[in-house]
Design an enzyme around this catalytic site. Structure first.
Site, mmCIF file in Angstrom:
data_model
loop_
_atom_site.group_PDB
_atom_site.id
_atom_site.type_symbol
_atom_site.label_atom_id
_atom_site.label_comp_id
_atom_site.label_asym_id
_atom_site.label_seq_id
_atom_site.Cartn_x
_atom_site.Cartn_y
_atom_site.Cartn_z
ATOM 1 N N HIS A 261 36.348 -5.635 -45.121
ATOM 2 C CA HIS A 261 35.821 -4.300 -44.817
ATOM 3 C C HIS A 261 35.963 -3.973 -43.326
ATOM 4 C CE1 HIS A 261 32.872 -0.939 -45.449
ATOM 5 N NE2 HIS A 261 32.607 -1.181 -44.169
ATOM 6 N N GLU A 262 35.487 -4.878 -42.481
ATOM 7 C CA GLU A 262 35.537 -4.616 -41.036
ATOM 8 C C GLU A 262 36.973 -4.614 -40.513
ATOM 9 O OE1 GLU A 262 32.995 -3.468 -39.686
ATOM 10 O OE2 GLU A 262 31.497 -4.078 -41.158
ATOM 11 N N HIS A 265 38.251 -1.106 -40.723
ATOM 12 C CA HIS A 265 37.844 -0.329 -39.546
ATOM 13 C C HIS A 265 38.747 -0.675 -38.362
ATOM 14 C CE1 HIS A 265 34.210 1.641 -40.888
ATOM 15 N NE2 HIS A 265 33.607 0.521 -41.215
ATOM 16 N N GLU A 291 35.082 5.188 -42.499
ATOM 17 C CA GLU A 291 34.664 4.420 -43.681
ATOM 18 C C GLU A 291 35.728 4.444 -44.776
ATOM 19 O OE1 GLU A 291 32.235 2.317 -44.255
ATOM 20 O OE2 GLU A 291 31.540 2.601 -42.207
#
Length: 493
Positions: A261-262, A265, A291
């Site tokens: 997930h990160e 980003h 997001e």
């Protein structure tokens, strides 16, 4: 030097101080000893005031007026628009409010780290009261200046152009079909056998596995790093992106997907256009678009069957567990698509996650608009959790209204970005399938065609366009939640 060029130089100076502030914030979360908090809070508050002074200098208004009459390219026009938007945001707030918010936020967040562990609502509430009061003051000032309601003015910071009215319509629709979809998925999974992790998964091995996954996702380690913190986040600047996760030695599942997930980003930050580095137009378009990148990586790529094949192999190698049935492809897929009505948003599955976000949105909307008080939040939280997921948080503050970091420093208006991001991500994938063989790319282990599409359509576009324009240029239409619903039904039913 033209007035536009003077503005460019000025905003690059502001960016240097924002860079320093980002690194101080990362260090406070990842490295700083607890005894350093008071001095760090004071230093960051001082820096906030300095940036605010730079952002509100009297000559800027005249420079903007003059620059708007200069001959600019389309891209320069977009750059001027984004600088002016940030200037208007900054000039709305008095300096003493900015300083008070920085200090109150730092104090509240630092104390929250231990108060949450101790389930200490009383202690937290004493600090949070000030954060909420200052946020309402900010919202009132912004709302009056922008002609918006208090909460819409806070939303505008994170999601320019998004309103309570549009979110109420969007989320009311989701609430009509999501509960039934959750129940159907739970019923379907009830008959499936699954092997849960039951061993010890050393932090060092988890970190090594995470780094291998980041390589697969083409994270640029010359311009970023992975660390550990209480709450996973992505910070820093495009040339030096810092991401963190948290580890649990009894369960490797969450930390690993947190890293995926990160990394989403981070890849967005690393992919922003170099030509506009240090300028507002070169920044991410909105938090929802940010997001959409992390959730594209986590949900559209990371939890797909083809990506799980890689995870199965790499996990078995990392934990030296080639014969452990936990790491079999089919079992891992079930682990990563398991639906469960849980307390914790950051640990929630893809299907129940929107329920967590919608209730937070409804609470913060009413809190900032003055319809409820901060002391009402625990009881309202409990009511909404029971209504949406059938579980109670009565007296359980650490797993209830104290679980998130966002409200500790007044980031009201941020939560909707998570579900908007999930919806955008599903829409990107639907469009991408027209030109990219997504399954083949993931299977091969070379995900470049996927990242090229994201780079062309999202990363390199930064803030050159409004959010609606960006999404329409990429997918042919503005946000359409039907793509999100179709994605969830295909995966879970």
């Amino acid at each position: 030097m033209s007035h536009y060029e003077q503005l460019i130089a000025h905003y690059q100076t502001i960016n240097h101080f924002n860079h320093a502030q980002a690194m101080l914030g990362w260090d406070a979360a990842a490295n700083m000893p607890s005894g350093g908090n008071e001095a760090r809070s004071n230093a960051m508050a001082e820096l906030s005031v300095h940036v605010h002074r730079l952002s509100t200098q009297p000559q800027l208004g005249e420079w903007f007026n003059q620059a708007e009459n200069e001959s600019l390219t389309t891209e320069q026009g977009a750059s001027l628009r984004e600088m002016k938007r940030q200037w208007l945001q900054a000039t709305l707030l008095p300096e003493d409010l900015v300083q008070a918010q920085s200090k109150a936020g730092s104090t509240c967040e630092h104390a929250w780290r231990s108060q949450r562990q101790e389930n200490d609502w009383t202690g937290f509430e004493r600090n949070w009261k000030e954060v909420v009061a200052l946020s309402r003051e900010e919202a009132a000032i912004r709302g009056e200046a922008l002609g918006l309601s208090a909460y819409d003015a806070m939303l505008d910071k994170f999601e320019p152009g998004t309103t309570t009215a549009s979110l109420d319509t969007l989320f009311t629709d989701v609430k009509t079909w999501l509960p039934e979809l959750i129940e159907k998925a739970l019923a379907k999974q009830a008959s499936e056998s699954i092997i849960m992790p039951s061993g010890i998964y050393p932090t060092d091995a988890q970190k090594s596995l995470g780094l291998e996954i980041m390589k697969l996702l083409k994270f640029d380690f010359n311009h970023g790093r992975l660390d550990q913190s209480v709450h996973p986040f992505c910070g820093g600047v495009p040339t030096d992106v810092r991401i963190t996760t948290r580890y649990d030695e009894s369960d490797f599942v969450q930390a690993l997907m947190g890293i995926v997930h990160e990394t989403g980003h981070a890849r967005y930050e690393q992919g922003l256009p170099k030509a506009f580095a240090g300028l507002p137009v070169g920044e991410a378009r909105s938090m929802g678009i940010h997001e959409s990148q992390s959730l594209f990586f986590e949900m559209q790529i990371g939890r797909s069957r083809d990506f799980i094949t890689h995870l199965s192999r790499l996990s078995a190698e990392a934990f030296n567990a080639h014969k452990d049935p936990v790491f079999a492809e089919e079992n891992l897929y079930k682990l990563y698509t398991r639906v469960d009505k849980g307390f914790i948003r950051v640990d929630a599955d893809e299907l129940t996650y929107p329920a967590h976000v919608i209730m937070r949105y409804e609470i913060e909307r009413d809190l900032i608009n003055g319809l409820i008080e901060h002391t009402d939040v625990p009881d309202i939280w409990d009511e909404k959790m029971k209504a949406s997921l059938g579980i109670s948080t009565k007296g359980n503050y650490k797993n209830g209204c104290m679980q998130d970091i966002h409200w500790t420093d007044g980031a009201f208006g941020y939560f909707p970005s998570y579900t908007l991001g999930a919806m955008y991500a599903a829409q990107y994938k639907e469009t991408m399938t027209n030109t990219v063989d997504i399954e083949a790319a993931i299977q091969s282990g070379d995900l470049s065609p996927i990242f090229q599409w994201l780079s062309d359509n999202i990363w390199t576009q930064a803030s050159l366009h409004t959010t609606d324009e960006l999404v329409k240029r990429a997918t042919g239409e503005v946000l359409n939640a039907e793509h999100f619903r179709k994605h969830l039904e295909a995966r879970y039913l």
